[in-house]
Design an enzyme around this catalytic site. Structure first.
Site, PDB file in Angstrom:
ATOM      1  N   VAL A 129       0.844  -1.194   0.000  1.00 46.84           N
ATOM      2  CA  VAL A 129       0.000   0.000   0.000  1.00 46.84           C
ATOM      3  C   VAL A 129       0.881   1.247   0.000  1.00 46.84           C
ATOM      4  CG1 VAL A 129      -1.826   1.265   1.169  1.00 46.84           C
ATOM      5  CG2 VAL A 129      -1.746  -1.216   1.350  1.00 46.84           C
ATOM      6  N   SER A 136       0.389   7.459   5.844  1.00 46.62           N
ATOM      7  CA  SER A 136      -0.870   7.575   6.589  1.00 46.62           C
ATOM      8  C   SER A 136      -2.003   7.971   5.653  1.00 46.62           C
ATOM      9  CB  SER A 136      -0.737   8.645   7.679  1.00 46.62           C
ATOM     10  OG  SER A 136       0.346   8.355   8.522  1.00 46.62           O
ATOM     11  N   ARG A 263      -5.432  -5.492  12.508  1.00 43.88           N
ATOM     12  CA  ARG A 263      -4.905  -4.723  13.644  1.00 43.88           C
ATOM     13  C   ARG A 263      -4.812  -5.510  14.961  1.00 43.88           C
ATOM     14  NH1 ARG A 263      -7.280   0.601  11.351  1.00 43.88           N
ATOM     15  NH2 ARG A 263      -5.411   1.210  10.247  1.00 43.88           N
ATOM     16  N   ARG A 288      19.092  -9.915  40.900  1.00 43.54           N
ATOM     17  CA  ARG A 288      20.103  -8.855  41.012  1.00 43.54           C
ATOM     18  C   ARG A 288      20.070  -8.232  42.408  1.00 43.54           C
ATOM     19  NH1 ARG A 288      24.851  -7.046  38.919  1.00 43.54           N
ATOM     20  NH2 ARG A 288      25.012  -4.764  39.090  1.00 43.54           N
ATOM     21  N   GLN A 299      10.476  -0.595  46.308  1.00 39.80           N
ATOM     22  CA  GLN A 299       9.185  -0.282  45.680  1.00 39.80           C
ATOM     23  C   GLN A 299       9.361   0.324  44.292  1.00 39.80           C
ATOM     24  OE1 GLN A 299       6.573   2.126  48.059  1.00 39.80           O
ATOM     25  NE2 GLN A 299       5.932   0.384  49.315  1.00 39.80           N
ATOM     26  N   ILE A 358      15.213  -1.406  34.546  1.00 45.08           N
ATOM     27  CA  ILE A 358      15.349  -2.360  35.660  1.00 45.08           C
ATOM     28  C   ILE A 358      16.673  -3.107  35.569  1.00 45.08           C
ATOM     29  CG2 ILE A 358      14.416  -4.563  36.546  1.00 45.08           C
ATOM     30  CD1 ILE A 358      11.590  -3.402  35.880  1.00 45.08           C
ATOM     31  N   GLU A 384       1.021  -0.225   9.994  1.00 45.83           N
ATOM     32  CA  GLU A 384      -0.417  -0.545  10.040  1.00 45.83           C
ATOM     33  C   GLU A 384      -1.218   0.595  10.673  1.00 45.83           C
ATOM     34  OE1 GLU A 384      -2.114  -4.023   9.981  1.00 45.83           O
ATOM     35  OE2 GLU A 384      -0.414  -5.006   9.061  1.00 45.83           O
TER      36      GLU A 384
HETATM   37  C1  LIG Z   1       9.340  -1.790   8.996  1.00 43.40           C
HETATM   38  C2  LIG Z   1       8.148  -1.314   8.238  1.00 43.40           C
HETATM   39  C3  LIG Z   1       7.323  -2.238   7.616  1.00 43.40           C
HETATM   40  C4  LIG Z   1       6.216  -1.796   6.872  1.00 43.40           C
HETATM   41  N1  LIG Z   1       5.463  -2.724   6.186  1.00 43.40           N
HETATM   42  C5  LIG Z   1       4.517  -2.268   5.311  1.00 43.40           C
HETATM   43  C6  LIG Z   1       3.842  -3.192   4.438  1.00 43.40           C
HETATM   44  O1  LIG Z   1       4.082  -4.400   4.452  1.00 43.40           O
HETATM   45  N2  LIG Z   1       2.939  -2.680   3.569  1.00 43.40           N
HETATM   46  C7  LIG Z   1       2.658  -1.337   3.502  1.00 43.40           C
HETATM   47  O2  LIG Z   1       1.841  -0.960   2.681  1.00 43.40           O
HETATM   48  N3  LIG Z   1       3.266  -0.464   4.329  1.00 43.40           N
HETATM   49  C8  LIG Z   1       4.191  -0.879   5.226  1.00 43.40           C
HETATM   50  N4  LIG Z   1       4.847   0.011   6.047  1.00 43.40           N
HETATM   51  C9  LIG Z   1       4.516   1.447   5.967  1.00 43.40           C
HETATM   52  C10 LIG Z   1       3.804   1.999   7.181  1.00 43.40           C
HETATM   53  O3  LIG Z   1       2.490   1.521   7.212  1.00 43.40           O
HETATM   54  C11 LIG Z   1       3.909   3.534   7.117  1.00 43.40           C
HETATM   55  O4  LIG Z   1       5.234   3.886   7.408  1.00 43.40           O
HETATM   56  C12 LIG Z   1       2.960   4.207   8.082  1.00 43.40           C
HETATM   57  O5  LIG Z   1       1.643   4.035   7.661  1.00 43.40           O
HETATM   58  C13 LIG Z   1       3.229   5.715   8.234  1.00 43.40           C
HETATM   59  O6  LIG Z   1       3.335   6.329   7.002  1.00 43.40           O
HETATM   60  P1  LIG Z   1       4.574   7.327   6.715  1.00 43.40           P
HETATM   61  O7  LIG Z   1       5.811   6.595   7.083  1.00 43.40           O
HETATM   62  O8  LIG Z   1       4.477   7.823   5.323  1.00 43.40           O
HETATM   63  O9  LIG Z   1       4.383   8.507   7.726  1.00 43.40           O
HETATM   64  P2  LIG Z   1       3.482   9.869   7.503  1.00 43.40           P
HETATM   65  O10 LIG Z   1       2.139   9.493   7.017  1.00 43.40           O
HETATM   66  O11 LIG Z   1       4.305  10.779   6.672  1.00 43.40           O
HETATM   67  O12 LIG Z   1       3.408  10.382   8.968  1.00 43.40           O
HETATM   68  C14 LIG Z   1       4.471  11.094   9.618  1.00 43.40           C
HETATM   69  C15 LIG Z   1       3.992  11.513  10.997  1.00 43.40           C
HETATM   70  O13 LIG Z   1       2.868  12.390  10.878  1.00 43.40           O
HETATM   71  C16 LIG Z   1       1.764  11.884  11.597  1.00 43.40           C
HETATM   72  N5  LIG Z   1       0.504  12.217  10.927  1.00 43.40           N
HETATM   73  C17 LIG Z   1       0.203  12.082   9.615  1.00 43.40           C
HETATM   74  N6  LIG Z   1      -1.065  12.468   9.375  1.00 43.40           N
HETATM   75  C18 LIG Z   1      -1.576  12.859  10.558  1.00 43.40           C
HETATM   76  C19 LIG Z   1      -2.849  13.360  10.989  1.00 43.40           C
HETATM   77  N7  LIG Z   1      -3.849  13.527  10.134  1.00 43.40           N
HETATM   78  N8  LIG Z   1      -3.012  13.658  12.298  1.00 43.40           N
HETATM   79  C20 LIG Z   1      -2.016  13.493  13.174  1.00 43.40           C
HETATM   80  N9  LIG Z   1      -0.791  13.018  12.837  1.00 43.40           N
HETATM   81  C21 LIG Z   1      -0.573  12.700  11.550  1.00 43.40           C
HETATM   82  C22 LIG Z   1       1.996  10.395  11.666  1.00 43.40           C
HETATM   83  O14 LIG Z   1       1.285   9.791  12.727  1.00 43.40           O
HETATM   84  C23 LIG Z   1       3.502  10.344  11.852  1.00 43.40           C
HETATM   85  O15 LIG Z   1       3.812  10.548  13.191  1.00 43.40           O
HETATM   86  C24 LIG Z   1       5.921  -0.417   6.814  1.00 43.40           C
HETATM   87  C25 LIG Z   1       6.740   0.502   7.487  1.00 43.40           C
HETATM   88  C26 LIG Z   1       7.852   0.083   8.157  1.00 43.40           C
HETATM   89  C27 LIG Z   1       8.751   1.110   8.810  1.00 43.40           C
END
Ligand SMILES: Cc1cc2nc3c(=O)[nH]c(=O)nc-3n(C[C@H](O)[C@H](O)[C@H](O)COP(=O)(O)OP(=O)(O)OC[C@H]3O[C@@H](n4cnc5c(N)ncnc54)[C@H](O)[C@@H]3O)c2cc1C
Length: 404
Positions: A129, A136, A263, A288, A299, A358, A384
């Protein structure tokens, strides 16, 4: 419909034990090596295929478990062993979920087994995707699918990024835009079968954690797939697009349907990491000694462990609830699927950090697994759907307000 119960039945207990034993004897001992190598742990996947854990049959058995709990249970146990290796084993399941969420029963039967292959000929699947400019914001995917009516073929062009198993998978499930003007509602999912010309792997990413799981770009250059590779079929897609163009609401969004279903399982993996770190830290705190007593007698340490266990159990309750709801077709009216992944992901990051604290200096060095588990845990607040996106989904669901 199955009634919700926290009592696992005999079958579930046996399978939980079977997966746990595999995680303890095969996965956990290999975690450090494959984290350092940053490679796909093929020998472990082969071992998992040999015992039947890496197989279409096992995942189908989990999917069909009436309570819905078997899938998160298996995910938790494997990730308890090691999250990177667990993802190498479970990554194909996301491809399968993409087919199950959007495909016809016939497509599921044809392509599902090919997501795993056989112990003699292992196969893998990937779910594609995310793109460099659309993570996102799934509605702005640029990958295009154009229908060539004369040949009854779809032509795919674009670049996917961060794809688990990307480029090394035999079968890629690709979400692409059919009508860009309709945003997420103008998208569809396609199978790109093994050996299709034009699909190649771009760069492989070096990561902070889950380093045994392969993550790479997938480049689609004039990829042609038969019309039958459109998940759900053309008739259904045409009807959906027509309805959206007429301004009717469509409930079906290709990528979202898959993520909603997966999810709770992803949350369960985070839960597995958290549990591993908590157990390790608990044992350590009893052994430890400092200032003439076991550190758990303070605590400051004991309360940390109490909070860790409380949050882990709360995560499991959210994960199991969402898994049960999903399996029993109960709508996530308050974003329950997102709640499970949000809370379990953030719990894993927090718990693994407490475990490092810890263990003091021993927690910070690579000789012990806890620093690795902390690195591994962080991805669960990102992929995800990031934690922010999960909060967005929950906020919209509970308020009815389209929080932007
Ligand atoms: C190890 C790994 C494996 C993955 N595997 C897959 C896979 O198999 N298939 C696949 O399709 N994808 C995969 N992904 C992609 C993953 O789903 C995306 O990285 C993720 O959805 C975030 O997208 P982005 O990195 O473009 O961040 P962005 O969308 O650019 O977001 C950057 C920051 O802005 C924030 N943000 C963005 N929009 C908003 C909003 N409207 N409100 C508040 N905050 C916001 C986000 O939460 C984040 O903190 C993988 C990623 C990694 C790192």
């Amino acid at each position: 419909m199955s009634t919700f119960s926290l009592d696992l039945n005999e079958d579930q207990i046996q399978i939980q034990k079977w997966v746990h034993d595999f995680a303890e004897s095969v996965v956990r001992p290999a975690g450090h090596e494959w984290d350092e190598r940053e490679e796909t742990p093929w020998p472990i996947i082969e071992e998992a295929a040999k015992v039947g854990l890496y197989s279409f049959d096992f995942i189908t058995q989990c999917f069909f478990d009436e309570s819905g709990l078997l899938l998160p249970i298996a995910n938790e146990e494997l990730a308890w062993g090691d999250a990177g290796i667990a993802l190498a084993i479970l990554g194909s399941t996301l491809g399968l979920a993409g087919i199950a969420a959007n495909g016809t029963p016939e497509q599921l039967l044809e392509w599902g087994p090919q997501c795993f292959g056989t112990p003699e000929k292992i196969q893998m699947a990937a779910f594609c995707v995310s793109e460099p400019d659309a993570g996102s914001d799934v509605s702005s995917l640029k990958t295009r699918a154009v229908y060539d009516q004369a040949k009854d073929e779809w032509v795919l062009n674009g670049t996917k990024t961060w794809i688990t198993n990307g480029g090394i998978a035999d079968l890629h499930v690709v979400v692409a835009s059919v009508d860009p003007e309709l945003g997420a509602r103008g998208q569809a999912s396609f199978i790109v079968p093994p050996g299709t010309k034009g699909l190649s792997m771009g760069q492989k990413f070096k990561k902070m954690g889950i380093r045994a799981s392969h993550t790479a770009e997938v480049v689609l250059d004039e990829v042609r797939v038969p019309g039958s590779c459109l998940l759900g079929g053309k008739e259904k897609l045409d009807a959906k697009l027509a309805a959206v163009r007429e301004g009717k609401k469509s409930s079906s969004q290709a990528a979202m349907a898959t993520f909603e279903a997966s999810r709770p399982s992803v949350g369960a993996q985070a839960l597995g990491i958290a549990r591993a770190a908590y157990e390790y830290a608990l044992d350590y705190a009893k052994e430890r000694r400092a200032f003439g007593r076991a550190i758990i007698e303070n605590q400051g340490i004991a309360f940390k462990l109490a909070d860790m266990k409380t949050r882990i159990d709360a995560s499991r309750l959210l994960v199991w609830r969402a898994a049960w709801m999903g399996r029993n077709s109960k709508p996530f009216e308050a974003g329950e699927g997102s709640m499970s992944k949000l809370f379990a992901g953030e719990t894993a990051v927090w718990v693994t950090e407490q475990a490092i604290q810890i263990m003091g200096g021993y927690g910070y060095v690579r000789e012990y697994p806890v620093e690795r588990w902390h690195r591994d845990s962080k991805i669960y607040t990102i992929f995800e759907g990031t934690s922010e996106i999960q909060r967005l989904i929950i906020a919209r669901a509970v308020s009815g307000v389209h929080v932007p």
